[in-house]
Design a protein around this motif. Sequence first.
Motif, mmCIF file in Angstrom:
data_model
loop_
_atom_site.group_PDB
_atom_site.id
_atom_site.type_symbol
_atom_site.label_atom_id
_atom_site.label_comp_id
_atom_site.label_asym_id
_atom_site.label_seq_id
_atom_site.Cartn_x
_atom_site.Cartn_y
_atom_site.Cartn_z
ATOM 1 N N ILE A 184 -5.188 11.395 -2.515
ATOM 2 C CA ILE A 184 -5.718 10.105 -2.942
ATOM 3 C C ILE A 184 -4.949 9.046 -2.167
ATOM 4 O O ILE A 184 -3.724 9.003 -2.201
ATOM 5 C CB ILE A 184 -5.546 9.896 -4.454
ATOM 6 C CG1 ILE A 184 -6.390 10.920 -5.203
ATOM 7 C CG2 ILE A 184 -5.925 8.472 -4.844
ATOM 8 C CD1 ILE A 184 -6.217 10.875 -6.698
ATOM 9 N N GLY A 185 -5.664 8.245 -1.436
ATOM 10 C CA GLY A 185 -5.033 7.200 -0.635
ATOM 11 C C GLY A 185 -5.893 5.958 -0.644
ATOM 12 O O GLY A 185 -7.058 5.981 -1.039
ATOM 13 N N PHE A 214 -9.925 -6.719 0.585
ATOM 14 C CA PHE A 214 -10.436 -5.638 -0.232
ATOM 15 C C PHE A 214 -9.638 -4.357 -0.029
ATOM 16 O O PHE A 214 -8.998 -4.163 0.984
ATOM 17 C CB PHE A 214 -11.928 -5.381 0.015
ATOM 18 C CG PHE A 214 -12.260 -4.935 1.413
ATOM 19 C CD1 PHE A 214 -12.114 -3.613 1.798
ATOM 20 C CD2 PHE A 214 -12.751 -5.843 2.344
ATOM 21 C CE1 PHE A 214 -12.433 -3.199 3.078
ATOM 22 C CE2 PHE A 214 -13.070 -5.438 3.628
ATOM 23 C CZ PHE A 214 -12.907 -4.112 3.994
ATOM 24 N N ILE A 215 -9.667 -3.479 -1.041
ATOM 25 C CA ILE A 215 -8.969 -2.198 -1.003
ATOM 26 C C ILE A 215 -9.993 -1.111 -1.323
ATOM 27 O O ILE A 215 -10.736 -1.223 -2.298
ATOM 28 C CB ILE A 215 -7.833 -2.140 -2.044
ATOM 29 C CG1 ILE A 215 -6.825 -3.257 -1.790
ATOM 30 C CG2 ILE A 215 -7.157 -0.786 -2.027
ATOM 31 C CD1 ILE A 215 -5.777 -3.392 -2.861
ATOM 32 N N ASN A 216 -10.034 -0.063 -0.506
ATOM 33 C CA ASN A 216 -10.947 1.058 -0.730
ATOM 34 C C ASN A 216 -10.159 2.348 -0.842
ATOM 35 O O ASN A 216 -9.187 2.549 -0.125
ATOM 36 C CB ASN A 216 -11.927 1.202 0.438
ATOM 37 C CG ASN A 216 -12.919 0.076 0.488
ATOM 38 O OD1 ASN A 216 -13.314 -0.456 -0.533
ATOM 39 N ND2 ASN A 216 -13.316 -0.289 1.685
ATOM 40 N N GLN A 217 -10.622 3.245 -1.705
ATOM 41 C CA GLN A 217 -10.029 4.575 -1.787
ATOM 42 C C GLN A 217 -10.614 5.414 -0.656
ATOM 43 O O GLN A 217 -11.802 5.300 -0.339
ATOM 44 C CB GLN A 217 -10.341 5.214 -3.134
ATOM 45 C CG GLN A 217 -9.638 6.542 -3.335
ATOM 46 C CD GLN A 217 -9.750 7.041 -4.758
ATOM 47 O OE1 GLN A 217 -9.957 6.276 -5.679
ATOM 48 N NE2 GLN A 217 -9.620 8.329 -4.927
ATOM 49 N N ILE A 218 -9.778 6.271 -0.038
ATOM 50 C CA ILE A 218 -10.272 7.123 1.044
ATOM 51 C C ILE A 218 -11.208 8.185 0.466
ATOM 52 O O ILE A 218 -11.229 8.434 -0.738
ATOM 53 C CB ILE A 218 -9.113 7.784 1.825
ATOM 54 C CG1 ILE A 218 -8.308 8.734 0.937
ATOM 55 C CG2 ILE A 218 -8.210 6.731 2.454
ATOM 56 C CD1 ILE A 218 -7.295 9.586 1.698
ATOM 57 N N ASP A 219 -12.002 8.798 1.342
ATOM 58 C CA ASP A 219 -12.949 9.824 0.912
ATOM 59 C C ASP A 219 -12.221 11.045 0.376
ATOM 60 O O ASP A 219 -11.207 11.463 0.935
ATOM 61 C CB ASP A 219 -13.838 10.256 2.077
ATOM 62 C CG ASP A 219 -14.782 9.156 2.521
ATOM 63 O OD1 ASP A 219 -15.122 8.310 1.683
ATOM 64 O OD2 ASP A 219 -15.170 9.158 3.704
ATOM 65 N N MET A 266 0.842 -1.184 0.000
ATOM 66 C CA MET A 266 0.000 0.000 0.000
ATOM 67 C C MET A 266 0.884 1.244 0.000
ATOM 68 O O MET A 266 1.775 1.369 0.835
ATOM 69 C CB MET A 266 -0.906 0.008 1.230
ATOM 70 C CG MET A 266 -1.804 -1.204 1.346
ATOM 71 S SD MET A 266 -2.972 -1.344 0.008
ATOM 72 C CE MET A 266 -4.003 0.054 0.345
ATOM 73 N N PRO A 267 0.659 2.187 -0.929
ATOM 74 C CA PRO A 267 1.439 3.427 -0.924
ATOM 75 C C PRO A 267 1.039 4.298 0.272
ATOM 76 O O PRO A 267 -0.104 4.266 0.726
ATOM 77 C CB PRO A 267 1.056 4.096 -2.244
ATOM 78 C CG PRO A 267 -0.272 3.530 -2.602
ATOM 79 C CD PRO A 267 -0.304 2.142 -2.027
ATOM 80 N N SER A 268 1.991 5.068 0.785
ATOM 81 C CA SER A 268 1.694 5.936 1.927
ATOM 82 C C SER A 268 0.976 7.198 1.463
ATOM 83 O O SER A 268 1.056 7.587 0.299
ATOM 84 C CB SER A 268 2.977 6.300 2.663
ATOM 85 O OG SER A 268 3.835 7.007 1.806
#
Length: 77
Positions: free
Chosen positions: A50-51, A60-65, A20-22
């Motif tokens: 964008i995180g 699962f992977i979710n994009q932050i708000d 996961m990128p920081s």
Amino acid sequence: MNTVWPDGHGNMGGTEPFDMPSYYTLNAQLGYKYKGFDARFYFNNITDQIGLNSYFRGGFINQIDPRNIALSVSYNF
């Protein structure tokens, strides 16, 4: 020789399925109280980063708000 079996989600034990990128977020909150009223204004992800966040074992992977604001108003009797 140790045999590693996948868990219920197909992940192999002791291995990471992805890197996961920081990222960072900048949040702020402003509040005001007057008599029984309490108002709070929230500024979230001000820099619109964008995180990604994840649940390792669930897979699962979710994009932050994205940048957003919220208002909360309450009254105490």
